[in-house]
Design a protein around this motif. Structure first.
Motif, PDB file in Angstrom:
ATOM      1  N   ALA A  35       0.872  -1.184   0.000  1.00  0.00           N
ATOM      2  CA  ALA A  35       0.000   0.000   0.000  1.00  0.00           C
ATOM      3  C   ALA A  35       0.903   1.227   0.000  1.00  0.00           C
ATOM      4  CB  ALA A  35      -0.909   0.004   1.227  1.00  0.00           C
ATOM      5  N   ARG A  36       0.707   2.080  -0.998  1.00  0.00           N
ATOM      6  CA  ARG A  36       1.517   3.288  -1.141  1.00  0.00           C
ATOM      7  C   ARG A  36       0.639   4.534  -1.122  1.00  0.00           C
ATOM      8  NH1 ARG A  36       6.548   1.653  -4.026  1.00  0.00           N
ATOM      9  NH2 ARG A  36       6.184  -0.471  -4.702  1.00  0.00           N
ATOM     10  N   LYS A  37       1.256   5.608  -0.673  1.00  0.00           N
ATOM     11  CA  LYS A  37       0.611   6.921  -0.765  1.00  0.00           C
ATOM     12  C   LYS A  37       1.690   7.915  -1.160  1.00  0.00           C
ATOM     13  CE  LYS A  37      -2.351  10.181   1.626  1.00  0.00           C
ATOM     14  NZ  LYS A  37      -3.066  10.468   2.864  1.00  0.00           N
ATOM     15  N   GLU A  38       1.485   8.572  -2.278  1.00  0.00           N
ATOM     16  CA  GLU A  38       2.454   9.547  -2.796  1.00  0.00           C
ATOM     17  C   GLU A  38       3.846   8.941  -2.896  1.00  0.00           C
ATOM     18  OE1 GLU A  38       2.057  13.046  -0.378  1.00  0.00           O
ATOM     19  OE2 GLU A  38      -0.088  13.209  -0.797  1.00  0.00           O
ATOM     20  N   GLY A  39       3.914   7.693  -3.337  1.00  0.00           N
ATOM     21  CA  GLY A  39       5.193   7.024  -3.555  1.00  0.00           C
ATOM     22  C   GLY A  39       5.806   6.378  -2.325  1.00  0.00           C
ATOM     23  N   LEU A  40       5.262   6.627  -1.143  1.00  0.00           N
ATOM     24  CA  LEU A  40       5.795   6.044   0.087  1.00  0.00           C
ATOM     25  C   LEU A  40       5.049   4.763   0.432  1.00  0.00           C
ATOM     26  CD1 LEU A  40       6.091   9.245   2.300  1.00  0.00           C
ATOM     27  CD2 LEU A  40       7.948   8.028   1.149  1.00  0.00           C
ATOM     28  N   ILE A  41       5.782   3.744   0.830  1.00  0.00           N
ATOM     29  CA  ILE A  41       5.160   2.498   1.263  1.00  0.00           C
ATOM     30  C   ILE A  41       4.655   2.693   2.688  1.00  0.00           C
ATOM     31  CG2 ILE A  41       5.550   0.068   1.830  1.00  0.00           C
ATOM     32  CD1 ILE A  41       7.649   0.014  -0.407  1.00  0.00           C
ATOM     33  N   LEU A  42       3.344   2.513   2.873  1.00  0.00           N
ATOM     34  CA  LEU A  42       2.735   2.650   4.199  1.00  0.00           C
ATOM     35  C   LEU A  42       2.508   1.301   4.876  1.00  0.00           C
ATOM     36  CD1 LEU A  42       0.084   5.439   3.559  1.00  0.00           C
ATOM     37  CD2 LEU A  42       2.409   5.669   4.430  1.00  0.00           C
ATOM     38  N   ALA A  43       2.324   0.262   4.072  1.00  0.00           N
ATOM     39  CA  ALA A  43       2.122  -1.083   4.610  1.00  0.00           C
ATOM     40  C   ALA A  43       2.463  -2.086   3.518  1.00  0.00           C
ATOM     41  CB  ALA A  43       0.689  -1.285   5.084  1.00  0.00           C
ATOM     42  N   ALA A  44       2.814  -3.283   3.946  1.00  0.00           N
ATOM     43  CA  ALA A  44       3.127  -4.353   2.996  1.00  0.00           C
ATOM     44  C   ALA A  44       2.831  -5.693   3.650  1.00  0.00           C
ATOM     45  CB  ALA A  44       4.597  -4.277   2.580  1.00  0.00           C
ATOM     46  N   CYS A  45       2.576  -6.665   2.807  1.00  0.00           N
ATOM     47  CA  CYS A  45       2.419  -8.023   3.324  1.00  0.00           C
ATOM     48  C   CYS A  45       2.957  -9.008   2.298  1.00  0.00           C
ATOM     49  CB  CYS A  45       0.970  -8.328   3.685  1.00  0.00           C
ATOM     50  SG  CYS A  45      -0.142  -8.450   2.292  1.00  0.00           S
ATOM     51  N   VAL A  46       3.188 -10.219   2.744  1.00  0.00           N
ATOM     52  CA  VAL A  46       3.641 -11.299   1.875  1.00  0.00           C
ATOM     53  C   VAL A  46       2.633 -12.425   1.976  1.00  0.00           C
ATOM     54  CG1 VAL A  46       5.448 -13.012   1.439  1.00  0.00           C
ATOM     55  CG2 VAL A  46       6.073 -10.721   2.220  1.00  0.00           C
TER      56      VAL A  46
END
Length: 144
Positions: A35-46
């Motif tokens: 999950a990105r906002k304005e190019g920044l990763i805010l959350a991730a999962c595998v």
């Protein structure tokens, strides 16, 4: 150690560990969802395919923003639904992640049996024998 993690036990993580743990050689077809906002990763999962059944395994969840966590989890659910996956499994003891998982429809099946043994006499910042001290998620455990 930051004050945020004082009194917390967890598996040591690094970029090297993440690459090793989710390598193609595992045979679980791991994929990252971000999950990105304005190019920044805010959350991730595998996510990966369970080798025993056709379920998806949520093996990693990273992030602190509740909305971003719910966004990646929602994307995983949509992916699973489109692929006709029967269910998604994960394990966690992280309270913030439990909240995010519940918000997108996960239910707790049971509490995780957890046994710890000290391997040294070193004095640590947290008591490893207090279950609530541990922050564990999916790939931290070899039981997935």
């Amino acid at each position: 150690m930051s004050a945020k993690y004082k009194g917390v036990c967890r598996v040591a993580r690094s970029a090297h560990w993440e690459r090793w743990r989710f390598a193609e050689e595992s045979g679980q077809d791991y994929r990252w969802v971000v999950a990105r906002k304005e190019g920044l990763i805010l959350a991730a999962c595998v996510i990966g395919r369970n080798l025993v059944n056709e379920a998806l395994t949520l093996s990693e969840l990273l992030g602190e923003n509740p909305e971003a966590l719910q966004a990646v989890l929602s994307a995983v659910i949509k992916t699973a639904f489109a692929a006709k996956v029967p269910f998604i499994t994960t394990l966690t003891s992280i309270p913030e992640y439990l909240v995010a998982l519940r918000h997108v429809g996960f239910i707790r099946a049971r509490r995780l049996p957890f046994i710890v043994r000290a391997l040294s006499g070193d004095l640590l910042d947290a008591n490893i024998h207090v279950h609530d001290s541990w922050r564990l998620f999916g790939a931290d455990l070899d039981t997935l």
